[in-house]
Enzyme design. Structure first.
Site, short mmCIF file in Angstrom:
data_model
loop_
_atom_site.label_atom_id
_atom_site.label_comp_id
_atom_site.label_asym_id
_atom_site.label_seq_id
_atom_site.Cartn_x
_atom_site.Cartn_y
_atom_site.Cartn_z
N CYS A 211 0.86 -1.19 0.00
CA CYS A 211 0.00 0.00 0.00
C CYS A 211 0.89 1.23 0.00
CB CYS A 211 -0.96 -0.02 1.19
SG CYS A 211 -0.17 -0.03 2.82
N ARG B 280 -3.32 -0.73 5.38
CA ARG B 280 -3.91 -1.78 4.54
C ARG B 280 -3.00 -2.99 4.32
NH1 ARG B 280 -5.14 2.23 -0.22
NH2 ARG B 280 -3.23 3.07 0.71
P1 4NP Z 1 -1.77 2.74 4.18
O1 4NP Z 1 -2.42 4.06 4.79
O2 4NP Z 1 -1.22 3.13 2.81
O3 4NP Z 1 -2.91 1.81 4.07
O4 4NP Z 1 -0.68 2.31 5.15
C1 4NP Z 1 -1.78 5.30 4.85
C2 4NP Z 1 -0.86 5.55 5.85
C3 4NP Z 1 -0.24 6.77 5.92
C4 4NP Z 1 -0.54 7.75 4.99
C5 4NP Z 1 -1.44 7.48 3.97
C6 4NP Z 1 -2.06 6.26 3.90
N1 4NP Z 1 0.09 9.02 5.08
O5 4NP Z 1 -0.25 9.90 4.25
O6 4NP Z 1 0.93 9.24 5.97
#
Ligand code: 4NP
Length: 158
Positions: A9, A15
């Site tokens: 992700c 995710r």
């Molecule tokens: P992930 O979620 O991609 O599902 O781990 C996110 C975690 C952090 C951020 C964006 C999405 N961020 O912008 O820091």
């Protein structure tokens, strides 16, 4: 040699660690832990070294699962190291393939939701800036997709 899965992700704290831990749980329940292994990574460097997001872990705990892991960034060597790479959304998918300069590995990369059997959703939505429902939805979507993925991989193993 075990069949190696990598879930990817953006941040590797919501995710993809959920997908990794849910898949490992299903693989273990199917008694296939010595034949299928699971890892995860993020396309960004934002959260390198961080454990899974607390809100994400709470959603997983509500479904009886504890998330473990430490965020790392996806890198080009992962194309060789893994048999199948699962992108949570189309943006992750594009960012992964942008590192495949010669276009050698496109066949290894798929969208996670291609393996969903109950949900019609095409992407696992980023829950980071939303509320509890978004995190619960990620877990439900991933249980569905991981079940489909397990059946697919199992058929390739035999
Ligand atoms: P992930 O979620 O991609 O599902 O781990 C996110 C975690 C952090 C951020 C964006 C999405 N961020 O912008 O820091």
């Amino acid at each position: 040699m075990a069949y190696k899965l990598l879930f990817v992700c953006l941040g590797n704290i919501c995710r993809s660690p959920s997908a990794e831990n849910i898949m490992r749980h299903l693989v273990s329940a199917a008694d296939l832990s010595d034949r299928i292994t699971c890892d995860s990574a993020g396309t960004s460097s934002y959260h390198i070294g961080s454990p899974p997001d607390r809100r994400m872990n709470q959603a997983a705990q509500r479904r009886g699962l504890e998330l473990v892991g430490s965020a790392r960034q996806f890198e080009a060597v992962d194309f060789e190291a893994f048999d199948r790479i699962l992108a949570m959304d189309r943006s992750n998918y594009r960012n992964i393939l942008a590192l495949d300069r010669d276009g050698k590995y496109a066949d290894k990369v798929s969208l996670m939701c291609d393996y969903c059997r109950e949900f019609a959703t095409k992407e696992v939505p980023d829950p980071y800036y939303g509320g509890e429902e978004g995190f619960n939805n990620v877990i439900d979507l991933l249980f569905d997709a991981c079940g489909g993925l397990l059946d697919e991989v199992r058929s390739e193993l035999d």
